[in-house]
Design a protein around this motif. Structure first.
Motif, PDB file in Angstrom:
ATOM      1  N   GLY A 115      34.561  50.292  32.926  1.00 39.73           N
ATOM      2  CA  GLY A 115      35.250  51.175  33.847  1.00 39.73           C
ATOM      3  C   GLY A 115      36.294  51.922  33.036  1.00 39.73           C
ATOM      4  O   GLY A 115      37.302  51.337  32.647  1.00 39.73           O
ATOM      5  N   THR A 116      36.048  53.204  32.758  1.00 35.70           N
ATOM      6  CA  THR A 116      36.910  53.940  31.839  1.00 35.70           C
ATOM      7  C   THR A 116      37.225  55.331  32.364  1.00 35.70           C
ATOM      8  O   THR A 116      36.542  55.869  33.236  1.00 35.70           O
ATOM      9  N   HIS A 117      38.277  55.926  31.759  1.00 37.35           N
ATOM     10  CA  HIS A 117      38.747  57.260  32.131  1.00 37.35           C
ATOM     11  C   HIS A 117      39.147  57.993  30.855  1.00 37.35           C
ATOM     12  O   HIS A 117      39.872  57.439  30.018  1.00 37.35           O
ATOM     13  N   SER A 141      39.501  47.364  38.908  1.00 35.35           N
ATOM     14  CA  SER A 141      38.177  47.927  38.639  1.00 35.35           C
ATOM     15  C   SER A 141      38.258  49.458  38.660  1.00 35.35           C
ATOM     16  O   SER A 141      39.284  50.025  38.286  1.00 35.35           O
ATOM     17  N   ALA A 142      37.209  50.137  39.091  1.00 37.37           N
ATOM     18  CA  ALA A 142      37.209  51.598  39.075  1.00 37.37           C
ATOM     19  C   ALA A 142      38.317  52.191  39.933  1.00 37.37           C
ATOM     20  O   ALA A 142      38.835  53.272  39.630  1.00 37.37           O
ATOM     21  N   LEU A 202      41.659  52.938  38.018  1.00 39.48           N
ATOM     22  CA  LEU A 202      41.767  54.005  37.029  1.00 39.48           C
ATOM     23  C   LEU A 202      42.701  55.119  37.486  1.00 39.48           C
ATOM     24  O   LEU A 202      43.163  55.918  36.659  1.00 39.48           O
ATOM     25  N   PHE A 234      37.865  44.066  36.203  1.00 46.97           N
ATOM     26  CA  PHE A 234      37.572  43.703  37.589  1.00 46.97           C
ATOM     27  C   PHE A 234      38.431  42.512  37.983  1.00 46.97           C
ATOM     28  O   PHE A 234      38.313  41.428  37.404  1.00 46.97           O
ATOM     29  N   THR A 261      35.611  41.840  31.831  1.00 51.99           N
ATOM     30  CA  THR A 261      35.883  42.821  30.779  1.00 51.99           C
ATOM     31  C   THR A 261      37.016  42.317  29.906  1.00 51.99           C
ATOM     32  O   THR A 261      37.987  41.756  30.407  1.00 51.99           O
ATOM     33  N   GLY A 297      32.759  44.751  30.362  1.00 52.95           N
ATOM     34  CA  GLY A 297      33.070  46.150  30.059  1.00 52.95           C
ATOM     35  C   GLY A 297      33.875  46.286  28.786  1.00 52.95           C
ATOM     36  O   GLY A 297      34.764  47.131  28.696  1.00 52.95           O
TER      37      GLY A 297
END
Length: 324
Positions: free
Chosen positions: A56-58, A81-82, A85, A118, A219, A259
């Protein structure tokens, strides 16, 4: 001290001059999550290597060596998690207020990559997750720190809701550093939320799957920082090499359910020996070997620093190792 001596090294990522760390977290009322911001000095070069199967990245694409931007203004490690971000937006707002960012007509655009673990629902409330305000607060916390400050470890920041071993044991934030003979400092900060467990000498690698049945959502996030002068491609290669430390510390690692992500930041204060091609290669290989060493130590430090937690979602025991 060389990389082969790294197993004896301790320290913290803030031993790299100019690097600061800020945490923000909440662990009551259904919450068990937080944010960690690594704030490097202006002009720091950075890249990233994402190896896990469930990242889960940005803004990680902006750190590719073939892209326009060379520098990084902050790195955000977050829970949620997402959903988490969004904390990068708060950190970006703080950076803009400080004038930190890529200069464009009319202002700056802060480059703020982020990665998430997460931890949803681990405090009991699935909707209790970090937001932009929590990211902003973590950036403020980093910004007020002094040079070489101590870094909080364990159940803080993005490590607040971290667990290992498919949810059986508590994970957390850890850090370590080493100083090489040429004056290069290499530090790492890790948020350990892994499917696996610490590597044991006689481990077969199957115990986690045989004995535990919690959902595999995990992760390990790492920031490696150095005062060496590196270009973006060399940062990318250093991030790649540093993943070896993750594999040495945790078994299994880099799974479909992890992740695993490593950022590398180079502040540029210490020149490497590039007098010949052979000298350049030796300098880079030595630095990258040290990066793998400190990543391993930071991960083990995060596990040994983590404290047991009981929430409405369950009990997360301390693993009980000591790497100091």
């Amino acid at each position: 001290m060389g990389p082969s001596d790294g197993a004896a090294a301790q320290g913290k990522i803030t031993d790299v001059p100019g690097v600061r760390v800020g945490h923000q977290q909440k662990s009551d009322g259904g919450w068990l999550t937080g944010v960690t911001v690594v704030l490097p000095p202006a002009g720091t070069v950075g890249s990233v290597d994402v190896r896990g199967g469930g990242p889960g990245t940005h803004e990680t694409d902006a750190l590719d060596p073939t892209t326009l931007v060379r520098t990084v203004d902050a790195v955000v490690l977050t829970g949620g998690s997402a959903y988490g971000l969004v904390t990068a937006h708060g950190v970006q707002r703080w950076c803009e207020e400080q004038g930190r960012g890529f200069a464009v007509t009319g202002g700056v655009v802060p480059i703020v990559p982020a990665a998430a673990i997460f931890d949803l629902g681990r405090g009991g409330d699935f909707s209790a997750r970090p937001d932009g305000a929590m990211g902003y607060a973590a950036a403020v916390a980093a910004g007020v720190q002094t040079e070489g400050h101590d870094v909080e470890r364990g159940n803080v920041g993005a490590g607040t809701g971290a667990v290992i071993g498919r949810g059986k044991y508590k994970g957390g934030v850890g850090t370590a550093s080493v100083t090489l003979e040429n004056g290069v400092v290499v530090g790492a900060l890790a948020v350990v939320n892994a499917l696996g467990l610490p590597v044991e000498p006689a481990e077969t690698g199957r115990g986690v799957f045989d004995k535990l049945n919690q959902p595999p959502l995990n992760t390990t996030l790492v920031v490696v920082a150095t005062n060496a002068v590196l270009d973006v491609a060399e940062c990318k290669r250093t991030a790649s090499a540093a993943h070896a430390g993750l594999a040495r510390a945790l078994n299994p690692s880099h799974t479909l359910a992890d992740g695993d992500t490593v950022f590398c930041l180079a502040t540029g204060g210490q020149e490497l020996d590039r007098s010949t091609e052979a000298a350049r290669q030796v300098s880079l290989i030595t630095l990258q070997s040290a990066a793998a060493d400190v990543v391993r130590l930071a991960i083990l430090d995060g596990i040994s620093s983590a404290q047991a937690v009981t929430t409405p979602a369950g009990e997360f025991a301390a693993y009980g190792i000591n790497v100091r």
